[in-house]
Motif scaffolding. Structure first.
Motif, PDB file in Angstrom:
ATOM      1  N   ASP A  37      46.092  90.505 -49.858  1.00 41.53           N
ATOM      2  CA  ASP A  37      45.216  91.186 -50.540  1.00 41.53           C
ATOM      3  C   ASP A  37      45.903  92.291 -51.674  1.00 41.53           C
ATOM      4  OD1 ASP A  37      46.192  93.516 -49.459  1.00 41.53           O
ATOM      5  OD2 ASP A  37      44.191  94.099 -48.538  1.00 41.53           O
ATOM      6  N   GLU A  40      44.158  90.617 -57.823  1.00 45.26           N
ATOM      7  CA  GLU A  40      42.864  90.591 -58.266  1.00 45.26           C
ATOM      8  C   GLU A  40      42.121  89.416 -58.452  1.00 45.26           C
ATOM      9  OE1 GLU A  40      41.137  94.115 -61.294  1.00 45.26           O
ATOM     10  OE2 GLU A  40      42.221  92.519 -62.215  1.00 45.26           O
ATOM     11  N   LYS A  48      35.609  90.951 -62.452  1.00 46.45           N
ATOM     12  CA  LYS A  48      36.966  91.105 -61.684  1.00 46.45           C
ATOM     13  C   LYS A  48      36.484  91.742 -60.136  1.00 46.45           C
ATOM     14  CE  LYS A  48      40.063  92.201 -65.540  1.00 46.45           C
ATOM     15  NZ  LYS A  48      40.709  92.798 -65.873  1.00 46.45           N
ATOM     16  N   THR A  49      37.166  91.328 -59.164  1.00 43.22           N
ATOM     17  CA  THR A  49      37.034  91.874 -57.753  1.00 43.22           C
ATOM     18  C   THR A  49      38.386  91.514 -56.859  1.00 43.22           C
ATOM     19  OG1 THR A  49      35.340  91.830 -55.962  1.00 43.22           O
ATOM     20  CG2 THR A  49      36.185  89.680 -56.692  1.00 43.22           C
ATOM     21  N   SER A  50      38.453  91.893 -55.892  1.00 42.63           N
ATOM     22  CA  SER A  50      39.368  91.662 -55.115  1.00 42.63           C
ATOM     23  C   SER A  50      39.042  91.734 -53.604  1.00 42.63           C
ATOM     24  CB  SER A  50      40.576  93.027 -55.170  1.00 42.63           C
ATOM     25  OG  SER A  50      40.017  94.247 -54.723  1.00 42.63           O
ATOM     26  N   GLN A  53      38.004  95.233 -52.285  1.00 41.76           N
ATOM     27  CA  GLN A  53      36.512  95.401 -52.896  1.00 41.76           C
ATOM     28  C   GLN A  53      35.632  94.953 -51.828  1.00 41.76           C
ATOM     29  OE1 GLN A  53      37.117  94.570 -57.173  1.00 41.76           O
ATOM     30  NE2 GLN A  53      36.056  96.434 -57.416  1.00 41.76           N
TER      31      GLN A  53
END
Length: 180
Positions: A37, A40, A48-50, A53
Motif C-alpha cells: 500500500d 497512490e 487521487k486515492t490509496s 485511504q
C-alpha cells in the motif's frame, strides 16, 4: 569468519529471491498477504486515492490495458457483477491501466462504457508490486477491509470469476474484524 559471512549473504540472497519470485500465474503476492500500500492511485479524472485511504472497504484492483482483449471481455462483467452490484455496499473497484497515457486511458474508459474508475500506472510500477512485470494483465486482486489479499484471479475464467464474486460477497456479508 569470512566463510560464515559469505554463507549468510547467500542465505539472505536466496530468501530475498524466493520472497519476490513469481508463482505460476505471475503473482509475487499471495492470498493472506498484506497488500502493498505504498503507492497512490491517480484516477483518469484527476482524483487521487490509496489503499490506506480505502482501508475499511473491500477493494478490487483490476489490472488492465486497452490493448488487452481478455480485459475487454471481462470488463462488462466487472461493471455489472461487481461495480453495479456492490458499489453501495462498501466495495470499491478500480481498474489500474498498465503503462498507458492519460488520453488513451480516458478513451478506453469511454469505449468500454464502464462507470468504475480507471487509474494510471506509468511504468507498470503498481502492477510490479503485485506481479512480475513480465507477466500479463488481466488480473484482479481482492483486498479485504484490513488490507489483506483475499482473492486473486488471472485472465478471465468464468468459474474463477464466480469464485471471486463469492469471495467478495462473503467479505461484504461478514466483514473482517479490524485487526489493529
Amino acid at each position: 569468519m569470512k566463510n560464515l559471512s559469505i554463507a549468510l549473504l547467500l542465505v539472505l540472497f536466496a530468501f530475498t529471491a524466493k520472497s519476490q519470485s513469481a508463482d505460476e500465474r505471475g503473482y509475487i503476492v499471495k492470498v493472506g498477504d498484506q497488500a502493498p500500500d505504498n503507492f497512490e492511485l491517480v484516477l483518469a479524472n484527476g482524483q487521487k486515492t490509496s489503499l490506506k485511504q480505502l482501508r475499511g472497504k473491500v477493494v478490487i484492483l483490476q489490472f488492465t490495458a486497452s490493448w488487452c482483449s481478455v480485459c475487454r471481455t471481462e470488463m462488462p462483467h466487472l461493471e455489472s457483477d461487481v461495480w453495479k452490484a456492490y458499489q453501495n455496499k462498501n466495495v470499491v473497484l478500480i481498474g489500474v491501466d498498465r503503462d498507458e497515457p492519460l488520453a488513451k486511458v480516458q478513451k478506453f474508459h469511454e469505449d468500454m462504457k464502464i462507470t468504475y474508475p480507471l487509474a494510471l500506472d506509468p511504468g507498470a510500477d503498481i502492477f510490479g508490486l503485485f506481479a512480475d512485470k513480465k507477466s500479463g494483465v488481466t488480473r484482479n486482486v481482492v483486498i479485504d477491509q484490513n488490507g489483506k489479499i483475499a482473492y486473486l484471479t488471472r485472465l478471465y475464467d468464468t468459474n474463477e470469476f464466480n469464485q471471486m464474486l463469492k469471495a467478495i460477497d462473503g467479505l461484504v456479508k461478514n466483514p473482517v474484524a479490524a485487526s489493529e
